[in-house]
Design a protein around this motif. Structure first.
Motif, short mmCIF file in Angstrom:
data_model
loop_
_atom_site.label_atom_id
_atom_site.label_comp_id
_atom_site.label_asym_id
_atom_site.label_seq_id
_atom_site.Cartn_x
_atom_site.Cartn_y
_atom_site.Cartn_z
N ILE A 487 19.10 64.97 30.35
CA ILE A 487 19.96 64.45 31.42
C ILE A 487 21.43 64.59 31.05
CG2 ILE A 487 20.58 62.39 32.74
CD1 ILE A 487 17.69 61.50 32.56
N SER A 488 21.78 64.23 29.81
CA SER A 488 23.19 64.31 29.43
C SER A 488 23.66 65.76 29.33
CB SER A 488 23.42 63.58 28.09
OG SER A 488 22.72 64.21 27.04
N ALA A 489 22.82 66.66 28.83
CA ALA A 489 23.21 68.08 28.76
C ALA A 489 23.36 68.66 30.15
CB ALA A 489 22.16 68.86 27.97
N THR A 490 22.52 68.23 31.09
CA THR A 490 22.65 68.69 32.48
C THR A 490 23.99 68.27 33.07
OG1 THR A 490 20.25 68.56 32.78
CG2 THR A 490 21.60 68.62 34.76
N ILE A 491 24.37 67.02 32.85
CA ILE A 491 25.64 66.51 33.38
C ILE A 491 26.82 67.18 32.69
CG2 ILE A 491 27.10 64.45 33.47
CD1 ILE A 491 24.54 62.82 33.87
N PHE A 492 26.76 67.28 31.37
CA PHE A 492 27.87 67.88 30.62
C PHE A 492 28.01 69.36 30.97
CE2 PHE A 492 29.37 70.08 26.75
CZ PHE A 492 30.65 69.55 26.70
N GLY A 493 26.88 70.07 31.05
CA GLY A 493 26.95 71.48 31.41
C GLY A 493 27.53 71.67 32.80
N ALA A 494 27.13 70.81 33.74
CA ALA A 494 27.69 70.89 35.09
C ALA A 494 29.19 70.67 35.08
CB ALA A 494 27.01 69.86 35.99
N ALA A 495 29.66 69.70 34.28
CA ALA A 495 31.10 69.42 34.20
C ALA A 495 31.85 70.61 33.63
CB ALA A 495 31.33 68.17 33.35
N CYS A 496 31.25 71.27 32.65
CA CYS A 496 31.90 72.45 32.05
C CYS A 496 31.99 73.60 33.05
CB CYS A 496 31.14 72.90 30.81
SG CYS A 496 31.28 71.78 29.39
N VAL A 542 25.48 59.22 41.29
CA VAL A 542 26.82 58.70 40.99
C VAL A 542 27.69 59.81 40.40
CG1 VAL A 542 28.12 57.06 39.58
CG2 VAL A 542 25.98 56.35 40.67
N THR A 543 27.12 60.57 39.47
CA THR A 543 27.88 61.64 38.83
C THR A 543 28.29 62.71 39.84
OG1 THR A 543 26.63 61.26 36.79
CG2 THR A 543 27.88 63.30 36.94
N PHE A 544 27.37 63.04 40.73
CA PHE A 544 27.68 64.06 41.74
C PHE A 544 28.83 63.60 42.65
CE2 PHE A 544 27.01 66.27 45.80
CZ PHE A 544 27.00 67.58 45.35
N LEU A 545 28.81 62.34 43.03
CA LEU A 545 29.90 61.82 43.86
C LEU A 545 31.22 61.82 43.10
CD1 LEU A 545 28.12 58.85 45.68
CD2 LEU A 545 28.69 61.11 46.60
N LEU A 546 31.15 61.56 41.79
CA LEU A 546 32.37 61.63 40.98
C LEU A 546 32.89 63.06 40.93
CD1 LEU A 546 31.43 59.27 38.00
CD2 LEU A 546 33.08 58.81 39.83
N PHE A 547 31.99 64.03 40.80
CA PHE A 547 32.42 65.43 40.83
C PHE A 547 33.08 65.78 42.17
CE2 PHE A 547 28.93 66.81 37.62
CZ PHE A 547 29.77 66.51 36.56
N ARG A 548 32.57 65.20 43.25
CA ARG A 548 33.15 65.45 44.56
C ARG A 548 34.44 64.68 44.79
NH1 ARG A 548 30.25 67.02 49.00
NH2 ARG A 548 32.35 66.94 49.91
N GLY A 549 34.75 63.71 43.93
CA GLY A 549 35.94 62.90 44.11
C GLY A 549 35.77 61.82 45.15
N VAL A 550 34.51 61.45 45.45
CA VAL A 550 34.24 60.43 46.46
C VAL A 550 34.42 59.05 45.84
CG1 VAL A 550 32.46 59.45 47.97
CG2 VAL A 550 32.64 61.94 47.67
N ARG A 647 43.78 63.95 32.73
CA ARG A 647 44.59 64.83 33.55
C ARG A 647 44.21 66.29 33.34
NH1 ARG A 647 49.12 63.31 31.87
NH2 ARG A 647 49.80 65.07 30.61
N ARG A 648 43.94 66.68 32.10
CA ARG A 648 43.63 68.08 31.80
C ARG A 648 42.18 68.44 32.15
NH1 ARG A 648 47.22 70.89 28.66
NH2 ARG A 648 48.97 69.70 27.81
N TYR A 649 41.25 67.47 32.01
CA TYR A 649 39.83 67.75 32.20
C TYR A 649 39.20 66.74 33.17
CZ TYR A 649 40.57 70.24 27.77
OH TYR A 649 41.05 71.06 26.79
N SER A 654 34.70 63.01 34.52
CA SER A 654 33.62 62.53 35.39
C SER A 654 32.26 62.72 34.70
CB SER A 654 33.64 63.29 36.72
OG SER A 654 34.84 63.05 37.42
N GLY A 655 32.10 63.87 34.03
CA GLY A 655 30.86 64.10 33.30
C GLY A 655 30.68 63.12 32.17
#
Length: 710
Positions: A487-496, A542-550, A647-649, A654-655
């Motif tokens: 689960i964590s690798a999926t989230i981190f990989g998506a963030a990257c 929750v993570t997906f909404l954070l990626f969307r900025g919701v 600010r940079r990442y 979010s990830g």
């Protein structure tokens, strides 16, 4: 059905050609390794009672106090009188009574799951089948009538049996002075067989010898052990000659590992089935383990009930055994399987503790240098490379079963080599483009776990970082360690990937990836990890909404809560409505809760107790605290360092929130949540420290969230 008990038997004894009847069982019928975990230690009172209840029970010495009514107890009272005093019931004239039945009920009532002493015998009695028991494993001054714990009913009674001194003979050369009288045992067998449906026979002598092992000279022990096994083997041969394979079933069971085997962590004993419905030369298989050749002691009672066409009660946690053909010699296959299981059991702790100690040291040094502002020193020491090595360990450990190394030195050397190669590959990609190496490593790890789950879990079932079959906690699917990693690798990989290519198609792929991981985690055929469903249902949306900025408001929160509730319930009922043989523990537990609602509370309390125990006493909690504590410190010191990171990442931040939520959810929703939470931070804290140790000026500005949102 005839159940023959030859206790404390080792695999080498079982396959030794010096005992021709024992060693022929793998070709006459189907064989397997019996996992002997109980509700307490692996002693006879617990192992026999676990077989009789179909659940992990605890009985201790009290489970051996079964007597015929005329036998005299140490107190000078007859067993019949004592049983009447304790239970207000009578032992049948030819029967056997467990004088301590009330004590067995009380001790097992304290367990956080249902255990019903006498369940097997009661189900057979209600179905109109007659049970008898024959033999004992008495030691001087210590009754060993544990076989009655298998055969008795709810009242602690076996309708007929011979468990007293009449089945023993005096032998001044045998340790303890008494051994089994096989001629008397045979005559009793011939007498009981015509009027019995299930006959449980305990040959006894190997139990007696192992119980007195500490008092016997090694040479004497070896001589008497071989002589005892030859007598038992000869008796087994007589039974095999009498067996009608079209009608009868012979079950040869060794409920308890020997004292030497327990010291080595070997909790598996031989098991064989010969006769009706059992093909020769195959392996026993249980839906409880899904691994050919591995079955649980709790599977024996359901197998007996199935043989007689009876329904298995929900209080029995085991499943009826099946058989499986593997296309090779069962003896050699099981010998290799046993070697691998023992290696994992014995070397898992030192290898993982070494890695975790190393992880704690690297994280603390990185944190200290960050607080001191000594990023250049950290890079000069090669600390970023060490941080990446922490992240590659799960993938490296999952690849190791491919090499079939079950010796510590070559295993350790190859593991270090694989870690070095994965670290070098990740660093090489990072030098080409920031975050590319991390994205590739996370994606590779996710693909490795999912691919193995879809193809049968060979790597997961053999990895040093996965579950331990000897402990009996899990045998199939995705365990706690790799659930947290996945689960964590999926989230981190998506963030990257979002940081590298902030485009809508990437966001769509992230959404599909989250769904795929959730489905594979929860599907009984693949991941079979209900705690993983709960964790992913809480974290991925929750993570997906954070990626969307919701922004999260009450409406969003209610929708998330509804999804969190519906998804796990749907998976649970899907498993529940499958056949009993195909169900995982989730479907079985749901059936148990529906029949006994109070068991829901017991399940929750058991999981909480396990979590608290692991958190207090294992090194996993130290890793978790080092990672999360270090991250918390960085929000305050050095001043502004986390604001610069955010600010940079922004996607990585979010990830990172998603990874922290994964650790918290994994801890709450899993019975070994401390382990899952600690492995989850593998793809959160080390990459955070790595990026913070880089020169700020060298970090690209990957803050283009707006371009993704349009």
């Amino acid at each position: 059905m005839i159940m023959v008990i030859i206790d404390r038997l080792s695999w080498s004894d079982f396959t030794n050609p010096a005992y021709p009847n024992l060693s022929s069982l793998s070709h006459r019928g189907s064989v397997g390794l019996l996992q002997t975990t109980t509700g307490g230690s692996c002693e006879a009172g617990n192992t026999y009672l676990s077989i009789g209840t179909g659940a992990r029970a605890t009985g201790g010495g009290a489970a051996g106090e079964a007597y015929q009514p005329q036998e005299m107890l140490k107190s000078g009272e007859s067993a019949g009188n004592a049983f009447r005093q304790f239970t207000s019931r009578e032992i049948p004239l030819l029967g056997v009574g467990m004088v301590t039945i009330a004590r067995l009920r009380q001790s097992n009532a304290a367990l956080p799951y249902p255990v019903v002493p006498g369940e097997l015998g009661e189900m057979l009695a209600q179905g109109g089948f007659r049970v008898a028991c024959l033999g004992n494993a008495d030691l001087p001054g210590e009754p060993g009538r544990y076989l009655a714990a298998i055969a008795m009913n709810w009242q602690g009674l076996v309708p007929e049996g011979r468990v007293g001194r009449e089945v023993l003979r005096s032998d001044p050369y045998f340790p303890g002075g008494w051994r089994t009288d096989y001629q008397a045992l045979w005559h009793s067998y011939l007498e009981l067989r015509p009027r019995t449906n299930l006959l449980v026979i305990d040959l006894g002598d190997t139990s007696r010898l192992d119980g007195l092992r500490a008092y016997i000279e090694p040479a004497t022990f070896q001589r008497e052990w071989q002589a005892a096994l030859k007598r038992e083997d000869a008796f087994l041969g007589r039974l095999l000659a009498e067996l009608n394979p079209q009608r009868d079933l012979l079950l040869v069971v060794s409920p308890t590992p020997s004292a030497v085997a327990r010291q080595k962590g070997d909790l598996f004993t031989p098991l064989a089935m010969v006769g009706k419905g059992v093909p020769p030369g195959e392996l026993l298989l249980s839906p409880s383990t899904r691994r050919p050749g591995l079955v649980l002691n709790t599977d024996v009672a359901p197998t007996v009930l199935q043989f007689f066409g009876l329904t298995v009660p929900p209080t029995m946690s085991g499943r009826a055994m099946e058989t499986a053909a593997i296309g090779q010699d069962p003896d050699s296959y099981l010998a290799q399987t046993r070697e691998q299981i023992l290696f994992v059991h014995n070397q898992r702790s030192p290898i993982i503790k070494t890695y975790l100690g190393y992880a704690i040291g690297v994280l603390l040094i990185a944190l200290l240098l960050l607080l001191l502002g000594e990023q250049k020193v950290a890079r000069r020491w090669g600390l970023p490379q060490f941080l990446i090595s922490l992240m590659v360990f799960p993938a490296a450990a999952l690849l190791m079963p491919l090499f079939h190394l079950w010796n510590l030195l070559p295993y350790g050397l190859v593991l270090l080599l694989v870690m070095a190669l994965l670290t070098a590959a990740t660093l090489g990609l990072e030098r080409r483009r920031a975050l590319l190496g991390f994205a590739a490593l996370a994606s590779f790890t996710v693909a490795l776990v999912l691919g193995d789950a879809l193809s049968g879990c060979f790597l997961l079932s053999h990895s040093i970082l996965s579950y331990d079959p000897s402990g009996g906690a899990r045998f199939y699917g995705i365990g706690n360690e790799y659930m947290g990693v996945l689960i964590s690798a999926t989230i981190f990989g998506a963030a990257c990937w979002l940081s590298l290519k902030p485009r809508r198609p990437v966001l769509l792929m992230v959404a599909l990836g989250f769904i795929l991981v959730t489905v594979i985690l929860g599907t009984p055929r693949w991941g079979a990890k209900f705690g993983g469903i709960l964790t992913s249902a809480a974290v991925f949306p929750v993570t997906f909404l954070l990626f969307r900025g919701v922004r999260l408001n009450w409406r969003t929160f209610l929708l998330l809560a509804l999804a969190f509730c519906l998804l796990p319930v749907g998976f649970a009922f899907f498993d529940f409505f499958r056949s009993a043989s195909a169900q995982t523990h989730v479907g079985h537990n749901l059936a148990l809760v529906l029949s006994q609602p109070v068991q829901a509370w017991n399940i929750v309390t058991r999981k909480v107790a396990m979590n608290m125990k692991l958190f207090r006493y294992t090194i996993w909690s130290r890793v978790l605290m080092a990672g999360l504590g270090g991250m918390l410190v960085l929000f305050f010191r050095p001043v502004g360092v986390m604001r610069l990171f955010i600010r940079r990442y922004p996607f990585l931040y979010s990830g990172l929130i998603g990874v922290v939520l994964t650790a918290l959810a994994a801890f709450i929703f899993n019975d070994a949540g401390t382990v899952a939470a600690a492995t989850a931070v593998t793809f959160g804290i080390p990459p955070l420290f790595y990026l913070l140790l880089r020169e700020p000026s060298a970090s690209p500005d990957l803050s283009s969230r707006d371009s993704l949102l349009g």
